[in-house]
Structure formats: structure tokens, C-alpha cells
Design a protein around this motif. Structure first.
Motif, PDB file in Angstrom:
ATOM      1  N   ARG A   9       0.710 -30.822   1.989  1.00  9.19           N
ATOM      2  CA  ARG A   9       1.960 -30.330   2.574  1.00  9.19           C
ATOM      3  C   ARG A   9       1.994 -30.519   4.081  1.00  9.19           C
ATOM      4  O   ARG A   9       3.055 -30.509   4.689  1.00  9.19           O
ATOM      5  N   GLN A  10       0.814 -30.669   4.672  1.00  7.72           N
ATOM      6  CA  GLN A  10       0.717 -30.889   6.110  1.00  7.72           C
ATOM      7  C   GLN A  10      -0.173 -32.098   6.373  1.00  7.72           C
ATOM      8  O   GLN A  10      -0.996 -32.482   5.537  1.00  7.72           O
ATOM      9  N   ILE A  11      -0.004 -32.665   7.555  1.00  9.18           N
ATOM     10  CA  ILE A  11      -0.832 -33.801   7.937  1.00  9.18           C
ATOM     11  C   ILE A  11      -1.069 -33.727   9.441  1.00  9.18           C
ATOM     12  O   ILE A  11      -0.196 -33.296  10.200  1.00  9.18           O
ATOM     13  N   THR A  12      -2.258 -34.113   9.864  1.00 11.86           N
ATOM     14  CA  THR A  12      -2.558 -34.089  11.301  1.00 11.86           C
ATOM     15  C   THR A  12      -1.946 -35.317  11.969  1.00 11.86           C
ATOM     16  O   THR A  12      -1.895 -36.405  11.388  1.00 11.86           O
ATOM     17  N   ALA A  13      -1.476 -35.126  13.186  1.00 13.19           N
ATOM     18  CA  ALA A  13      -0.798 -36.205  13.895  1.00 13.19           C
ATOM     19  C   ALA A  13      -1.058 -36.109  15.383  1.00 13.19           C
ATOM     20  O   ALA A  13      -1.222 -35.009  15.931  1.00 13.19           O
ATOM     21  N   LEU A  14      -1.116 -37.284  16.025  1.00 14.10           N
ATOM     22  CA  LEU A  14      -1.148 -37.366  17.477  1.00 14.10           C
ATOM     23  C   LEU A  14       0.270 -37.659  17.945  1.00 14.10           C
ATOM     24  O   LEU A  14       0.823 -38.714  17.649  1.00 14.10           O
ATOM     25  N   ILE A  15       0.878 -36.706  18.643  1.00 15.13           N
ATOM     26  CA  ILE A  15       2.264 -36.849  19.086  1.00 15.13           C
ATOM     27  C   ILE A  15       2.274 -37.375  20.512  1.00 15.13           C
ATOM     28  O   ILE A  15       1.673 -36.779  21.408  1.00 15.13           O
ATOM     29  N   ALA A  45      -0.642 -30.162  13.468  1.00 18.20           N
ATOM     30  CA  ALA A  45      -0.520 -30.215  12.009  1.00 18.20           C
ATOM     31  C   ALA A  45       0.960 -30.093  11.696  1.00 18.20           C
ATOM     32  O   ALA A  45       1.586 -29.085  12.018  1.00 18.20           O
ATOM     33  N   LEU A  46       1.523 -31.143  11.106  1.00 15.58           N
ATOM     34  CA  LEU A  46       2.962 -31.194  10.862  1.00 15.58           C
ATOM     35  C   LEU A  46       3.264 -31.203   9.368  1.00 15.58           C
ATOM     36  O   LEU A  46       2.496 -31.769   8.572  1.00 15.58           O
ATOM     37  N   PRO A  47       4.385 -30.615   8.983  1.00 13.34           N
ATOM     38  CA  PRO A  47       4.802 -30.717   7.577  1.00 13.34           C
ATOM     39  C   PRO A  47       5.171 -32.161   7.242  1.00 13.34           C
ATOM     40  O   PRO A  47       5.786 -32.854   8.056  1.00 13.34           O
ATOM     41  N   LEU A  48       4.775 -32.611   6.058  1.00  9.40           N
ATOM     42  CA  LEU A  48       5.000 -34.004   5.684  1.00  9.40           C
ATOM     43  C   LEU A  48       6.473 -34.386   5.751  1.00  9.40           C
ATOM     44  O   LEU A  48       6.815 -35.501   6.158  1.00  9.40           O
ATOM     45  N   GLU A  49       7.349 -33.451   5.366  1.00  7.75           N
ATOM     46  CA  GLU A  49       8.765 -33.806   5.309  1.00  7.75           C
ATOM     47  C   GLU A  49       9.377 -33.996   6.695  1.00  7.75           C
ATOM     48  O   GLU A  49      10.499 -34.503   6.822  1.00  7.75           O
ATOM     49  N   ALA A  50       8.631 -33.625   7.751  1.00 13.85           N
ATOM     50  CA  ALA A  50       9.154 -33.774   9.111  1.00 13.85           C
ATOM     51  C   ALA A  50       8.918 -35.175   9.669  1.00 13.85           C
ATOM     52  O   ALA A  50       9.441 -35.524  10.723  1.00 13.85           O
ATOM     53  N   ILE A  51       8.128 -35.997   8.966  1.00 18.20           N
ATOM     54  CA  ILE A  51       7.747 -37.317   9.480  1.00 18.20           C
ATOM     55  C   ILE A  51       8.267 -38.403   8.553  1.00 18.20           C
ATOM     56  O   ILE A  51       8.231 -38.263   7.325  1.00 18.20           O
ATOM     57  N   GLN A  52       8.722 -39.482   9.135  1.00 17.84           N
ATOM     58  CA  GLN A  52       9.127 -40.646   8.353  1.00 17.84           C
ATOM     59  C   GLN A  52       8.651 -41.914   9.057  1.00 17.84           C
ATOM     60  O   GLN A  52       8.463 -41.925  10.276  1.00 17.84           O
ATOM     61  N   PRO A  53       8.423 -42.981   8.300  1.00 23.61           N
ATOM     62  CA  PRO A  53       8.008 -44.240   8.941  1.00 23.61           C
ATOM     63  C   PRO A  53       9.143 -44.835   9.745  1.00 23.61           C
ATOM     64  O   PRO A  53      10.317 -44.576   9.475  1.00 23.61           O
ATOM     65  N   THR A  54       8.814 -45.625  10.745  1.00 20.08           N
ATOM     66  CA  THR A  54       9.859 -46.332  11.494  1.00 20.08           C
ATOM     67  C   THR A  54      10.648 -47.206  10.522  1.00 20.08           C
ATOM     68  O   THR A  54      10.078 -47.762   9.577  1.00 20.08           O
ATOM     69  N   PRO A  55      11.957 -47.338  10.725  1.00 17.34           N
ATOM     70  CA  PRO A  55      12.799 -48.031   9.744  1.00 17.34           C
ATOM     71  C   PRO A  55      12.577 -49.528   9.648  1.00 17.34           C
ATOM     72  O   PRO A  55      13.105 -50.170   8.746  1.00 17.34           O
ATOM     73  N   PHE A  56      11.801 -50.116  10.560  1.00 20.77           N
ATOM     74  CA  PHE A  56      11.598 -51.556  10.513  1.00 20.77           C
ATOM     75  C   PHE A  56      10.195 -51.936  10.063  1.00 20.77           C
ATOM     76  O   PHE A  56       9.769 -53.067  10.208  1.00 20.77           O
ATOM     77  N   GLN A  57       9.437 -50.975   9.491  1.00 20.97           N
ATOM     78  CA  GLN A  57       8.106 -51.302   8.998  1.00 20.97           C
ATOM     79  C   GLN A  57       8.191 -52.121   7.719  1.00 20.97           C
ATOM     80  O   GLN A  57       9.219 -52.169   7.047  1.00 20.97           O
ATOM     81  N   ARG A  58       7.051 -52.735   7.367  1.00 16.49           N
ATOM     82  CA  ARG A  58       6.978 -53.468   6.111  1.00 16.49           C
ATOM     83  C   ARG A  58       7.260 -52.530   4.946  1.00 16.49           C
ATOM     84  O   ARG A  58       7.131 -51.312   5.042  1.00 16.49           O
ATOM     85  N   ASP A  59       7.609 -53.099   3.794  1.00 14.13           N
ATOM     86  CA  ASP A  59       7.920 -52.304   2.623  1.00 14.13           C
ATOM     87  C   ASP A  59       6.655 -51.628   2.091  1.00 14.13           C
ATOM     88  O   ASP A  59       5.541 -52.150   2.213  1.00 14.13           O
TER      89      ASP A  59
END
Length: 278
Positions: free
Chosen positions: A83-89, A18-32
Motif C-alpha cells: 500500500r506504500q512505497i519508499t520514494a526519493l522526492i 513513504a508514499l501511498p501507491l495510488e499517489a504515484i503514476q509513471p510519466t506518460p511518455f514511458q515505454r509500455d
């Protein structure tokens, strides 16, 4: 951290967290980001009362956490106040470049795919200047997406669908480095833009003669396509004509387009083919 396990196909280790949302960002080359899709997705998540689909997360080139397949889910989570989201790292950082295979939340149209592919290619070229374009065939999916992506990046309103059948026949992955190949593709893209300017001129002249059809551009491009009658044999890898030569012939055909040869029956046939779901 919630748990860890080995992915059943490859055996690679994965961490469920479970990660804080602000810790994750989309890859910079994804669609808009699509605000409409984000709002619709947020509404559906609230309706279900559950957020069940974890993001896939890897460490990005800048050291931060990137998700290659969850841009809209991430934005929807922020919209509904999570504020949090589940993720597979995953430790497999190459997943960042497998967007087309991983992204299932919203179907990619041609523009989306092309823009993502050219963004990936530019990023890979900057970090692996000696890598050859053909090495990334799986990530890029189709060579014409690279060329179309350059045009879309310059002109978001470009009608790439009209040129895709032509490029599928003549565009191939290069054995040269990405840096060199992208320079050539910049030239191809510029020539396509010049051809499209001629196509727009022809379309305007045809409309002035009373020809009205949503398939007018596809018709004109098909008429000037130098390889439209050439079929690729099964397993054939060589194009029927080198792309540079094909673009030269296409430009010449566009400049000499015979307006008098166009009939209403021609456009009706194009409309019937275009409306065919097959």
C-alpha cells in the motif's frame, strides 16, 4: 516523510518519504508496461522479502506525482499488495525527461527507447512550443530515435533495427523548434514506411526464389542504403548526405532492386556479421 538530505553531487535537496501507491503514476511518455517483467519482478521481490530500491518521484505537469524510472517496480508493488512505497522526492522536475539515463531496472531495446523519446518530444513541444529540438539532445540521446519513434508509434511491429545504421549517418538534431522539426520527422517517417513496404515486396520475391534467412530484411535495407559505404570521420557533425536526399535515393533503389544480383553467399556474409557480438 522519513528524512531529508542534500544530494551529494549537485547539492539539491531530496526528501525520503513513504508514499501511498495510488499517489504515484509513471510519466506518460514511458515505454509500455511489460506484464511478464512485472510478474518476474514481483516474484523476485517476494523471494528477497524486501523492497529496497526507492522510486525517484517529481511533481508532474498535471500536478500529480510522477516517477520517471519506476513503472515496473510500481506495478510489481501493487501486484504483491503493497500500500506504500519508499520514494526519493526531487524538486528538479526535469528529471521526468531523463528516462533513458535513470531507468536501470530493465534494459531498453530500440523500440522502447524510440517510443519514449518521441513521447517526450511531443510533450515538450506542447508545453514549450518555442524550444528548439537541439536543446534536448541529452534527453533524446540520439536524433534517429525521434524518427524511429514516430514509425514505431504507427506500427508497433516495425523492424527499426534494420534502418537504424542508415539513420545514424544521416539524421541530426534540428536547430528549428520542436513543433517544426516534428512535422519534418513525420514526413521522414512516412517515407521510411513507404520504403519498408517496398522492402517487404523484395523480401517476398527473394523468399519465392528460395532465399531463407532471418537477416533478409537487414540485407535488403543495406543494399539500398545510399550511405552504407561512407564512414563518418571522428568528430564529423555534418551527415554525408541530407536525410531528405538520402531517403529519396533509398526509395529509388528499393523500387529498382535487382533480384538477380542476390547470391546465397551474400546472405551468408550478412548472417555472419549479424551473429558477431562485436
Amino acid at each position: 516523510m522519513i528524512g531529508a538530505y542534500r544530494e551529494p553531487l549537485s547539492g539539491r535537496p531530496l526528501i525520503l518519504a513513504a508514499l501511498p501507491l495510488e499517489a504515484i503514476q509513471p510519466t506518460p511518455f514511458q515505454r509500455d508496461l511489460s506484464p511478464t517483467h512485472t510478474q518476474r519482478l514481483a516474484a523476485k521481490i517476494e523471494e528477497s522479502g524486501s523492497f529496497l530500491d526507492p522510486l525517484i518521484v517529481v511533481r508532474g505537469e498535471d500536478g500529480n506525482l510522477w516517477t520517471p524510472n519506476g513503472r515496473h517496480r510500481l506495478a510489481a508493488a501493487k501486484l504483491i499488495g503493497l500500500r506504500q512505497i519508499t520514494a526519493l522526492i526531487s524538486s528538479d522536475e526535469t528529471l521526468a525527461f531523463r528516462i533513458l539515463a535513470l531507468n536501470t531496472e530493465k534494459a531498453h531495446n530500440l523500440k522502447d527507447r524510440a517510443l519514449e523519446v518521441i513521447r517526450m518530444a511531443r510533450s515538450l513541444a506542447a508545453h514549450s512550443p518555442r524550444a528548439k529540438e537541439a536543446q534536448f539532445a541529452a534527453q533524446f540521446e540520439a536524433p534517429e530515435l525521434l524518427t524511429l519513434g514516430i514509425v514505431y508509434d504507427r506500427n508497433a511491429r516495425f523492424a527499426g533495427g534494420a534502418y537504424s545504421p542508415f539513420l545514424k549517418k544521416v539524421d541530426r538534431f534540428s536547430d528549428r523548434t520542436l513543433l517544426l522539426s516534428l512535422r519534418s520527422r513525420d514526413d521522414y517517417a512516412a517515407r521510411i514506411e513507404q520504403i519498408d513496404a517496398q522492402v517487404v515486396r523484395v523480401m517476398a520475391a527473394l523468399r519465392a526464389r528460395g532465399f531463407k534467412s532471418p537477416y533478409l530484411r537487414s540485407y535488403v535495407v543495406a543494399r539500398i542504403n545510399p550511405v552504407r559505404f561512407q564512414r563518418l570521420k571522428k568528430g564529423q557533425s555534418e551527415p554525408p548526405m541530407p536525410i531528405a536526399q538520402a531517403l529519396t535515393r533509398m526509395a529509388a533503389a528499393a523500387s529498382k532492386f535487382d533480384l538477380g544480383s542476390v547470391t546465397a553467399a551474400d546472405l551468408a556474409l550478412v548472417a555472419a556479421v549479424g551473429a558477431d557480438p562485436g
